[in-house]
Scaffold this active site. Sequence first.
Site, PDB file in Angstrom:
ATOM      1  N   ARG A  43       0.806  -1.224   0.000  1.00  8.37           N
ATOM      2  CA  ARG A  43       0.000   0.000   0.000  1.00  8.37           C
ATOM      3  C   ARG A  43       0.841   1.278   0.000  1.00  8.37           C
ATOM      4  O   ARG A  43       0.328   2.369  -0.210  1.00  8.37           O
ATOM      5  CB  ARG A  43      -0.960  -0.007   1.206  1.00  8.37           C
ATOM      6  CG  ARG A  43      -2.198  -0.856   0.928  1.00  8.37           C
ATOM      7  CD  ARG A  43      -3.097  -0.922   2.137  1.00  8.37           C
ATOM      8  NE  ARG A  43      -2.565  -1.847   3.128  1.00  8.37           N
ATOM      9  CZ  ARG A  43      -3.000  -1.919   4.394  1.00  8.37           C
ATOM     10  NH1 ARG A  43      -3.944  -1.091   4.815  1.00  8.37           N
ATOM     11  NH2 ARG A  43      -2.490  -2.802   5.227  1.00  8.37           N
TER      12      ARG A  43
ATOM     13  N   ASN B 144       1.027   1.714   7.045  1.00  7.19           N
ATOM     14  CA  ASN B 144       0.743   0.868   5.892  1.00  7.19           C
ATOM     15  C   ASN B 144       0.738   1.653   4.587  1.00  7.19           C
ATOM     16  O   ASN B 144       0.947   1.099   3.525  1.00  7.19           O
ATOM     17  CB  ASN B 144      -0.626   0.191   6.060  1.00  7.19           C
ATOM     18  CG  ASN B 144      -0.619  -0.758   7.250  1.00  7.19           C
ATOM     19  OD1 ASN B 144       0.249  -1.605   7.360  1.00  7.19           O
ATOM     20  ND2 ASN B 144      -1.560  -0.579   8.147  1.00  7.19           N
TER      21      ASN B 144
ATOM     22  N   ARG C  84      27.516  25.432   1.764  1.00  4.06           N
ATOM     23  CA  ARG C  84      27.692  24.020   1.388  1.00  4.06           C
ATOM     24  C   ARG C  84      28.777  23.373   2.240  1.00  4.06           C
ATOM     25  O   ARG C  84      29.451  24.052   3.011  1.00  4.06           O
ATOM     26  CB  ARG C  84      28.008  23.952  -0.106  1.00  4.06           C
ATOM     27  CG  ARG C  84      26.805  24.388  -0.965  1.00  4.06           C
ATOM     28  CD  ARG C  84      27.193  24.620  -2.409  1.00  4.06           C
ATOM     29  NE  ARG C  84      27.918  23.475  -2.944  1.00  4.06           N
ATOM     30  CZ  ARG C  84      28.688  23.519  -4.039  1.00  4.06           C
ATOM     31  NH1 ARG C  84      28.829  24.655  -4.701  1.00  4.06           N
ATOM     32  NH2 ARG C  84      29.296  22.440  -4.459  1.00  4.06           N
TER      33      ARG C  84
ATOM     34  N   ALA D  11      30.913  43.100  -3.323  1.00  2.70           N
ATOM     35  CA  ALA D  11      29.753  42.498  -3.991  1.00  2.70           C
ATOM     36  C   ALA D  11      30.158  41.854  -5.310  1.00  2.70           C
ATOM     37  O   ALA D  11      31.022  42.353  -6.027  1.00  2.70           O
ATOM     38  CB  ALA D  11      28.696  43.570  -4.245  1.00  2.70           C
TER      39      ALA D  11
END
Length: 483
Positions: A17, A231, A336, A383
């Site tokens: 299921r 289930n 990361r 930047a």
Amino acid sequence: MSRLDYVIVLAAGEGTRMKSTTPKVLHAIAGQSLLGHVLTAVEALAPAEVRVVVGAGRSLVTEHLEEISPTAIAVVQEHRGGTGHAVQLALAGTEVKGTVLIVAGDTPLLSSATLSQLIAAHNEGGFSATVLTAELPDPTGYGRIVRTDNGDLLKIVEERDADEFERAIEEINSGVYVFDLSKLHRVINQLTDDNAQGELYLTQVIEIMQAEGDRVVPILTPDAVEILGINDRVQLAECAAIMRDQINDSFMRAGVTLVDPTTTWIDTKVKIAADVTIFPGTALFGSTAISEGATVGPRTTLIDCEVLANATVLESYCIGATIGEGASVGPFTYLRPGAVLGTKSRTGAFVEMKNATLGEGSKVPHLSYVGDATIGVGTNIGAATVFVNYDGEAKHHTEIGDHVRIGSDTMLIAPISIGDGAYTAAGSVITENVPAGAIGVGRARQRNVLGWVLRKRKGSPSAISAVAAEAAQAADASSEKGI
Ligand code: UD1
Ligand code: CA
């Protein structure tokens, strides 16, 4: 703690299921597989041996088992023969004396406290079998508990085999049992498959034991939630939400502020100190650890991260990063693996950083990629700076000293090093090392080609504006001269 010799985990079922290529017990909630949750609960009871019956998807399940619980033994059940058949296989070669706990691999909410009480009751009572039961408002699908007049367990009737009266019983079999091993050995091979499913039911051992005069006792759990099995994916989500609430409640009681616990998802292994504040929509996964006074969220995901005291992580996605004391991350930072931010350092909007160390007080405030680098203290990365670490074949390192000023839009072509106190001019492509105290200028000198727009873009809005500007300038000049 009460003595426990064996644990048998039944995990060979198909789990059809779930409609999944992943075996059911490998589906995860709160960062741990269903099987992992069950093993965590039973291993806390310090059993001498754990046996897991595997069948459907057994190579994946066995591989996972070796990873999370190397001492557990996988017992293969080639074909589904029923819970009784699974236990027959699992009992092969076990001692003939002692206590065995049997649980299913798809009940992640079972707590070791409940199991340990069940085992204690079993051992103290000297019972042959003790069954954990629950009362459910909707007992559909479960085996029903039929008690004797004195409250002992007469038998367990599966729904499909039950008559109308038995079906009306609300007390159900949780599928958690403790057995006296010698008694179980004695009766396990007497099971028959004359039931609606044509399988060997473990539950049949109860009536056999009863008939042989053994004491078989049902113990009703006060918390029916614990026995919930999974289930399908609806039940997976339901159990995940219950576990989320349990985890969140325990953190709040330990002094963590969760502004919106319904949208905060925390894995079981995460550690959070008191006086941390978590804003809505935040997910804390894996081995993440957060120290006191830190603020995380809203809408932040941290996977295997360490956040030190009083740091702030706002609207960011971070994996495998270390965020230093008082450091500030985000909004919209992507950290990361191997990103290490020093004390009071800062990374800002649209900054990606991996395998790089940012020194104390240093900043990467806007629009930059920092990969494979070491940055000293008090340095500012302007930047839109890019650490150009990859030449198409290999990754290279960039070394930046203390109190460096990298001008905006600098391309740092690695391998490269920028000495202490050095500058780079905005817009530079830096291909050679810059010594301490120097400014690296790596850009073409600007030249203005006068009148280019008037010649090449005649009649365009730009040309018309330029002509108007020239006329206005000329008028100003003449009025100054008093013409
Ligand atoms: C079983 C019980 C039922 C109980 C319910 C609780 C029996 C006959 N019935 O029913 O009384 O209310 O659990 O959830 O035991 N398994 C194997 N090999 C097999 C068959 C099953 O390893 O051949 C494993 C399954 O993977 C599962 C567990 O045993 O983890 C229970 O099997 P399942 O088919 O779910 O039994 P139920 O019909 O739910
Ligand atoms: Ca089941």
